[in-house]
Design a protein around this motif. Structure first.
Motif, mmCIF file in Angstrom:
data_model
loop_
_atom_site.group_PDB
_atom_site.id
_atom_site.type_symbol
_atom_site.label_atom_id
_atom_site.label_comp_id
_atom_site.label_asym_id
_atom_site.label_seq_id
_atom_site.Cartn_x
_atom_site.Cartn_y
_atom_site.Cartn_z
ATOM 1 N N THR A 1 0.836 -1.189 0.000
ATOM 2 C CA THR A 1 0.000 0.000 0.000
ATOM 3 C C THR A 1 0.877 1.246 0.000
ATOM 4 O OG1 THR A 1 -1.117 -1.296 1.679
ATOM 5 C CG2 THR A 1 -2.155 0.773 1.044
ATOM 6 N N PRO A 2 0.506 2.253 -0.792
ATOM 7 C CA PRO A 2 1.305 3.491 -0.775
ATOM 8 C C PRO A 2 1.348 4.083 0.627
ATOM 9 C CG PRO A 2 -0.356 3.529 -2.509
ATOM 10 C CD PRO A 2 -0.614 2.321 -1.700
ATOM 11 N N PHE A 3 2.439 4.731 0.925
ATOM 12 C CA PHE A 3 2.649 5.261 2.259
ATOM 13 C C PHE A 3 1.511 6.177 2.707
ATOM 14 C CE2 PHE A 3 4.403 8.597 5.035
ATOM 15 C CZ PHE A 3 4.737 7.807 6.125
ATOM 16 N N LYS A 4 1.031 7.015 1.743
ATOM 17 C CA LYS A 4 0.000 7.988 2.086
ATOM 18 C C LYS A 4 -1.260 7.327 2.652
ATOM 19 C CE LYS A 4 -1.630 11.802 -0.235
ATOM 20 N NZ LYS A 4 -1.849 12.627 -1.421
ATOM 21 N N GLU A 5 -1.567 6.131 2.085
ATOM 22 C CA GLU A 5 -2.792 5.470 2.529
ATOM 23 C C GLU A 5 -2.626 4.765 3.855
ATOM 24 O OE1 GLU A 5 -4.598 3.045 -0.472
ATOM 25 O OE2 GLU A 5 -4.172 4.595 -1.968
ATOM 26 N N ARG A 6 -1.383 4.605 4.263
ATOM 27 C CA ARG A 6 -1.178 3.923 5.544
ATOM 28 C C ARG A 6 -1.150 4.895 6.715
ATOM 29 N NH1 ARG A 6 3.691 0.442 5.765
ATOM 30 N NH2 ARG A 6 4.606 1.783 4.169
ATOM 31 N N ILE A 7 -1.116 6.197 6.401
ATOM 32 C CA ILE A 7 -1.040 7.189 7.480
ATOM 33 C C ILE A 7 -2.235 7.104 8.443
ATOM 34 C CG2 ILE A 7 -1.030 9.663 7.995
ATOM 35 C CD1 ILE A 7 0.765 10.047 5.584
ATOM 36 N N PRO A 8 -3.472 7.075 7.931
ATOM 37 C CA PRO A 8 -4.608 7.038 8.881
ATOM 38 C C PRO A 8 -4.512 5.862 9.845
ATOM 39 C CG PRO A 8 -5.389 7.394 6.653
ATOM 40 C CD PRO A 8 -3.935 7.102 6.542
ATOM 41 N N GLY A 9 -4.211 4.695 9.309
ATOM 42 C CA GLY A 9 -4.104 3.524 10.172
ATOM 43 C C GLY A 9 -3.051 3.745 11.252
ATOM 44 N N PHE A 10 -1.968 4.365 10.864
ATOM 45 C CA PHE A 10 -0.876 4.617 11.789
ATOM 46 C C PHE A 10 -1.305 5.585 12.896
ATOM 47 C CE2 PHE A 10 3.194 6.723 12.893
ATOM 48 C CZ PHE A 10 3.864 5.598 13.335
ATOM 49 N N VAL A 11 -2.007 6.648 12.477
ATOM 50 C CA VAL A 11 -2.470 7.647 13.453
ATOM 51 C C VAL A 11 -3.421 7.006 14.464
ATOM 52 C CG1 VAL A 11 -3.848 9.736 13.738
ATOM 53 C CG2 VAL A 11 -2.147 9.589 11.896
ATOM 54 N N PHE A 12 -4.354 6.205 13.936
ATOM 55 C CA PHE A 12 -5.309 5.567 14.849
ATOM 56 C C PHE A 12 -4.610 4.593 15.787
ATOM 57 C CE2 PHE A 12 -8.361 7.274 11.871
ATOM 58 C CZ PHE A 12 -9.400 7.627 12.711
ATOM 59 N N LEU A 13 -3.592 3.940 15.252
ATOM 60 C CA LEU A 13 -2.824 3.019 16.093
ATOM 61 C C LEU A 13 -2.208 3.772 17.259
ATOM 62 C CD1 LEU A 13 -1.479 0.177 16.471
ATOM 63 C CD2 LEU A 13 0.459 1.105 15.203
ATOM 64 N N PHE B 1 -3.278 6.490 18.719
ATOM 65 C CA PHE B 1 -4.302 6.822 19.718
ATOM 66 C C PHE B 1 -4.684 5.590 20.537
ATOM 67 C CE2 PHE B 1 -4.964 10.643 17.117
ATOM 68 C CZ PHE B 1 -5.005 11.575 18.140
ATOM 69 N N ALA B 2 -4.834 4.460 19.836
ATOM 70 C CA ALA B 2 -5.185 3.233 20.538
ATOM 71 C C ALA B 2 -4.102 2.882 21.545
ATOM 72 C CB ALA B 2 -5.380 2.094 19.541
ATOM 73 N N LEU B 3 -2.858 3.053 21.126
ATOM 74 C CA LEU B 3 -1.750 2.730 22.021
ATOM 75 C C LEU B 3 -1.724 3.654 23.234
ATOM 76 C CD1 LEU B 3 1.232 1.864 19.660
ATOM 77 C CD2 LEU B 3 -0.095 0.352 21.145
ATOM 78 N N SER B 4 -2.137 4.915 23.045
ATOM 79 C CA SER B 4 -2.098 5.829 24.182
ATOM 80 C C SER B 4 -3.093 5.384 25.252
ATOM 81 C CB SER B 4 -2.392 7.263 23.729
ATOM 82 O OG SER B 4 -3.720 7.364 23.284
ATOM 83 N N ALA B 5 -4.263 4.828 24.813
ATOM 84 C CA ALA B 5 -5.208 4.297 25.793
ATOM 85 C C ALA B 5 -4.582 3.117 26.521
ATOM 86 C CB ALA B 5 -6.500 3.873 25.097
ATOM 87 N N LEU B 6 -3.959 2.246 25.733
ATOM 88 C CA LEU B 6 -3.324 1.071 26.321
ATOM 89 C C LEU B 6 -2.204 1.457 27.276
ATOM 90 C CD1 LEU B 6 -2.773 -1.811 23.771
ATOM 91 C CD2 LEU B 6 -3.653 -1.925 26.100
ATOM 92 N N SER B 7 -1.430 2.487 26.875
ATOM 93 C CA SER B 7 -0.278 2.836 27.699
ATOM 94 C C SER B 7 -0.738 3.418 29.031
ATOM 95 C CB SER B 7 0.633 3.808 26.962
ATOM 96 O OG SER B 7 -0.080 4.977 26.660
ATOM 97 N N ALA B 8 -1.921 4.066 29.050
ATOM 98 C CA ALA B 8 -2.449 4.546 30.325
ATOM 99 C C ALA B 8 -2.631 3.368 31.276
ATOM 100 C CB ALA B 8 -3.778 5.265 30.102
#
Lengths: 283, 271
Positions: free
Chosen positions: A2-14, A16-23
């Motif tokens: 997948t082109p890098f540009k299309e992977r950005i949203p998934g990365f951003v959401f990841l 945020f998800a990790l920040s919940a987990l890290s709490a």
């Protein structure tokens, strides 16, 4: 690829998800770092099963609070679960649309009342009522159970209602087609078919009861002695932290963190139990 | 009527005496919408009656009127007479549970309850007050009757939902038989089954027809031709109400339909 540009949203959401987990990870790590040394010092046995909690004498036994937690939660379940399940069945099977349109949001509202308000109301109404009718100080396991029973209603009702509503309509029709009455169909087909969801609802409700602090502090009496009857005052693991955190330091403070560890483990065990119950439905 | 004389139940015209189930001028409304218009027909005992017709013409509604299943939907209304053994089933003193015990039903999608095979069959008799040694015998008899016993007898405690779709449908038939009905309604019982399972269910239906009045709704005209002795062909009126276009012996309906719409439907021109 997948082109890098299309992977950005998934990365951003990841992220945020990790920040919940890290709490979660941070809290757990902090609890363990602070609490484990104290448990090691006192010993697991004396800490969990010690009968005496007297920080000024260096005694850190939380057994009375474990008993208090279990007792008040059990009481809440005994009082609250039947009412909640009856309410869920009423909403899914009996209530006319106009009635459920009022009852359902009202129950949701119950979940939105701050716990300090429950506690205050319990202190003003439930505690004196228990003192008058049953004797004792009023501030008691029973008062805590009544308040918690009310507080866990919305959790149990909404999850149980969802799992009853999720049943295929064909179950009900199949039951009625066998010549069952509506009530027989509910009792012998619908409720058993939804049992894993209902079980999960009850477990999550119990988890909510175990974790509740503020309302319980106000009506439970907070004595550190082992309660002998439901009319005795008691202290739970959560209220122990809530009451003493303001002035605790050193070993005492660590002991409160250690109490938190025990709480966290109990809640984790309950949540996994609920998870197991829910997953069983899918097989 | 000469040709129909070869069919087990001869009367194609309504006659109150021979009918297990009957309708007289039945209208059915969903709210303001009339779904059935002036339906009159007799369902013969010990025979299979097929209800055929294009989608949406009220076949299932008609079927469900016989066991009052439509009442689960709010704001529905039945007028006219629906008779079981000559007695109205919509009367004020009719116990719906008793009625549905007498008239069993098998659904379009197999709907075993999420319980063991045994409990699925036992649940009906238990509800109707049978005790355990009896229940066990009824379960075995019903599963045998539904041609499922040999396949499941070693795993009666196993989950019903683990059975294949065809087995599940046979189980649902066994479950219906276990409450000892007098008639069985089947709402497209094979529409979610593969050809082999369909064949099994059809064979079972033919056998059950020696004891029960069976009414089957089907989209599959070959199926109607294979299993039924009587066929009711329904059509949609211009006002979208379902009407009974033609009701006769299946052999006649399929070889010599009197109604133009029936002929068109059967020959595949409509529907």
């Amino acid at each position: 690829m997948t082109p890098f540009k299309e992977r950005i949203p998934g990365f951003v959401f990841l992220l945020f998800a990790l920040s919940a987990l890290s709490a979660l990870a941070l809290i757990a790590a902090f609890l363990f770092v602070e609490g484990v040394p104290l448990i090691a010092k006192v010993g697991v046995g004396p800490f969990l099963f010690g009968m005496k909690w007297a920080p000024s004498q260096g005694l850190y036994g939380i057994f009375p609070m474990i008993v208090g937690t279990v007792a008040v939660t059990l009481g809440a379940a005994v009082l609250g679960v039947p009412v909640a399940l009856a309410c869920a069945v009423f909403l899914t099977e009996f209530a006319p649309r106009a009635v459920s349109a009022v009852v359902r949001p009202a129950i949701q509202l119950l979940a939105g009342i701050p716990s300090v308000v429950y506690g205050f109301w319990g202190l003003i109404f439930i505690v004196p009522a228990i003192r008058t009718w049953f004797g004792g100080p009023g501030l008691s396991l029973l008062a805590g159970s009544v308040i918690l029973a009310i507080m866990i209603l919305p959790t149990i009702i909404s999850i149980a209602e969802v799992s009853l509503n999720a049943l295929p309509r064909l179950y009900k029709e199949g039951a009625l087609a066998l010549g069952m009455t509506h009530w027989q169909a509910i009792r012998t087909v619908l409720i058993p078919s939804a049992k894993s969801g209902i079980l999960a609802a009850v477990i999550l409700g119990i988890g909510r009861a175990i974790g509740e602090t503020m309302a319980v502090i106000m009506v439970l009496g907070n004595a550190v002695a082992l309660p002998r009857s439901i009319l005795d005052p008691a202290r739970t693991l959560t209220t122990n932290i809530g009451i003493e955190m303001g002035y605790a330091s050193g070993d005492h403070q660590q002991a409160l963190f250690a109490t938190g560890i025990v709480l966290l483990l109990i809640i984790m065990a309950l949540n996994s139990l609920a998870q197991v119950a829910v997953n069983r439905r899918r097989t | 009527m000469e040709e129909s004389a070869t069919q087990p139940p001869t009367a194609a015209t309504p006659s109150a005496t021979a009918a297990k189930l009957a309708m007289r001028h039945v209208d059915f409304h969903y709210g303001p919408f009339r779904a059935l218009k002036d339906i009159s027909l007799d369902i013969h005992d010990r025979a299979i009656t097929a209800i055929i017709g294009p989608s949406g013409c009220g076949k299932s509604t008609l079927l469900r009127t016989f066991n009052r299943m439509n009442e689960l939907i709010p704001r529905t209304r039945v007028t006219g007479d629906v008779l079981l053994d000559g007695t109205g089933i919509y009367g004020p003193d009719v116990d719906v549970a008793v009625l549905r015990k007498r008239i069993g039903m098998v659904f379009q999608r197999p709907n075993p309850f999420p319980a063991s095979i045994y409990d699925n069959v036992a649940i009906g008799p238990r509800r109707h007050g049978r005790k355990e040694p009896d229940v066990q015998e009824i379960v075995e008899r019903s599963l045998c009757r539904a041609a499922l016993w040999d396949e499941v007898k070693d795993g009666l405690k196993g989950p019903a939902l683990a059975l294949s779709a065809g087995q599940q449908q046979l189980l649902c038939i066994a479950r219906a038989l276990a409450v000892e009905p007098e008639a069985i309604l089947m709402d497209e019982p094979c529409s979610s089954l593969d050809p082999a399972a369909t064949l099994e269910v059809e064979e079972l239906m033919l056998e059950l027809a020696q004891e029960y009045a069976i009414v089957i709704v089907t989209h599959n005209m070959q199926q109607a031709a294979r299993v039924s002795s009587m066929s009711a062909c329904m059509m949609m009126d211009p006002d979208r109400a379902g009407v009974l276009a033609e009701y006769d012996a299946t052999s006649l309906i399929f070889t010599n339909p009197k109604d133009k719409r029936t002929e068109d439907y059967i020959s595949g021109r409509i529907g």
